[in-house]
Design a protein around this motif. Sequence first.
Motif, PDB file in Angstrom:
ATOM      1  N   ALA A 196     -80.057  -9.541  12.956  1.00 27.14           N
ATOM      2  CA  ALA A 196     -79.025 -10.295  12.518  1.00 27.14           C
ATOM      3  C   ALA A 196     -77.960  -9.803  12.692  1.00 27.14           C
ATOM      4  O   ALA A 196     -77.709  -8.660  12.573  1.00 27.14           O
ATOM      5  CB  ALA A 196     -79.581 -10.454  10.915  1.00 27.14           C
ATOM      6  N   ARG A 197     -76.769 -10.601  12.883  1.00 25.96           N
ATOM      7  CA  ARG A 197     -75.533 -10.092  13.640  1.00 25.96           C
ATOM      8  C   ARG A 197     -74.509 -10.856  13.015  1.00 25.96           C
ATOM      9  O   ARG A 197     -74.537 -11.925  12.642  1.00 25.96           O
ATOM     10  CB  ARG A 197     -75.480 -10.348  15.222  1.00 25.96           C
ATOM     11  N   THR A 198     -73.393 -10.128  12.601  1.00 24.76           N
ATOM     12  CA  THR A 198     -71.945 -10.771  11.807  1.00 24.76           C
ATOM     13  C   THR A 198     -71.090  -9.913  12.208  1.00 24.76           C
ATOM     14  O   THR A 198     -71.156  -8.746  12.616  1.00 24.76           O
ATOM     15  CB  THR A 198     -72.310 -10.781  10.643  1.00 24.76           C
ATOM     16  N   TYR A 199     -69.710 -10.391  12.260  1.00 31.77           N
ATOM     17  CA  TYR A 199     -68.593  -9.630  12.656  1.00 31.77           C
ATOM     18  C   TYR A 199     -67.885  -9.544  11.333  1.00 31.77           C
ATOM     19  O   TYR A 199     -66.630  -9.043  11.235  1.00 31.77           O
ATOM     20  CB  TYR A 199     -67.798 -10.293  13.822  1.00 31.77           C
ATOM     21  N   LYS A 200     -68.238  -9.957  10.362  1.00 37.54           N
ATOM     22  CA  LYS A 200     -67.518 -10.234   9.102  1.00 37.54           C
ATOM     23  C   LYS A 200     -67.964  -9.243   8.080  1.00 37.54           C
ATOM     24  O   LYS A 200     -69.372  -8.915   7.921  1.00 37.54           O
ATOM     25  CB  LYS A 200     -67.704 -11.688   8.298  1.00 37.54           C
ATOM     26  N   ALA A 201     -67.147  -8.520   7.371  1.00 40.02           N
ATOM     27  CA  ALA A 201     -67.631  -7.312   6.306  1.00 40.02           C
ATOM     28  C   ALA A 201     -68.161  -7.977   5.117  1.00 40.02           C
ATOM     29  O   ALA A 201     -69.322  -7.761   4.601  1.00 40.02           O
ATOM     30  CB  ALA A 201     -66.362  -6.644   5.792  1.00 40.02           C
ATOM     31  N   GLN A 202     -67.333  -9.263   4.420  1.00 35.74           N
ATOM     32  CA  GLN A 202     -67.916  -9.902   3.559  1.00 35.74           C
ATOM     33  C   GLN A 202     -69.193 -10.933   3.914  1.00 35.74           C
ATOM     34  O   GLN A 202     -68.760 -12.210   4.015  1.00 35.74           O
ATOM     35  CB  GLN A 202     -67.062 -10.702   2.597  1.00 35.74           C
ATOM     36  N   TYR A 203     -70.150 -10.430   4.190  1.00 34.23           N
ATOM     37  CA  TYR A 203     -71.146 -11.503   4.548  1.00 34.23           C
ATOM     38  C   TYR A 203     -72.607 -10.830   4.000  1.00 34.23           C
ATOM     39  O   TYR A 203     -72.864  -9.944   3.950  1.00 34.23           O
ATOM     40  CB  TYR A 203     -71.254 -11.173   6.186  1.00 34.23           C
ATOM     41  N   MET A 204     -73.482 -12.040   3.445  1.00 35.95           N
ATOM     42  CA  MET A 204     -74.687 -11.593   2.765  1.00 35.95           C
ATOM     43  C   MET A 204     -75.773 -12.372   3.634  1.00 35.95           C
ATOM     44  O   MET A 204     -75.746 -13.637   3.818  1.00 35.95           O
ATOM     45  CB  MET A 204     -74.655 -12.183   1.413  1.00 35.95           C
ATOM     46  N   PHE A 205     -76.824 -11.361   3.712  1.00 37.03           N
ATOM     47  CA  PHE A 205     -77.972 -12.035   4.509  1.00 37.03           C
ATOM     48  C   PHE A 205     -79.251 -11.812   3.329  1.00 37.03           C
ATOM     49  O   PHE A 205     -79.391 -10.843   2.583  1.00 37.03           O
ATOM     50  CB  PHE A 205     -78.563 -11.056   5.366  1.00 37.03           C
TER      51      PHE A 205
END
Length: 333
Positions: A196-205
Amino acid sequence: MDISGEVQRDLSHNVLKVRLDSSGTEIPNTHSAELQNDLEKLQESKKDGYCGSCYGGLEPPSGCCNNCEEVRQAYVNRGWSFSNPDAIEQCRNEGWADKLREQANEGCNISGRIRVNKVIGNIHLSPGRSFQTNRHNIYELVPYLRDDGNRHDFSHTIHHFAFEGDDEYDYWKAEAGQKMRKRLGLTKNVLDDVEARTYKAQYMFQYFLKVVSTQFRTLEGQVVNTHQYSTTSFERDLSEGLNGETGGIHVQHGVSGLPGAFFNYEISPIQVVHSEVQQSFAHFLTSTCAIIGGVLTVAAILDGVLFATTKVLKKSGGTSSSTASGYGSGKLM
């Protein structure tokens, strides 16, 4: 945390944590599996009679904040944000800010086993430390969300995630269960090797798991109790707040959310049983006779079809010859 109200926090003694550099390589000598952390060791080494200041925070019953953690807790109880550890004597002595700067561009690898109740619950991994005050869980996210030039996010790779039973702590039963899984094609769990990848700090999986009890019964009479699960996943950008937009549709969330990975599991009342059964010799003979009888029956049908087809072809060929000879023997008038 589960539906029965039981909350287990900071399970460092059940989990092995390893620091990783920015390329994902393990940093040598960074394995941590001790019951005590560095702050507790430092606290034990302090002299008797030491009483640290809480710097205006809500003091504990002892009236002293002897380490950085207690000062942070006092700030949380007062409703303040703990954003400047360099101004706190206890934090400076413990090197709290230096550790943050040192590990700012690192990641971590977490492995281990956690015993949970067989009720609805969740396991979540989130940044920072959690506190409990007035029956509410509060999370310290200042180090994680601080804009210090280093990108923080919760991108992750799940190498292995499984629900096991007590039988799999037994070597022989575990081996028998693995053999059964291999024969049934169940060696890999659905979350294994998931990225799972994201570039945002405020992100929920979020992962929603349906756990089903599974039992393996071998020819040797061994019974192995374990679990399987299915999963669905959901991702959410927390920077949008309680209101967001997905595919042109306005969405309003009931809770604010928290950065991290959440594994919400639900135990199914159904049990799946896989049994190895050895057929008797009489069953083998019966099956063999049935197969031979079927082959003979099909052969008889094919023979009958071929015989009827040949007979029809011969009859039609004879009729054509007779007709042709009748036209040839006629007389001209």
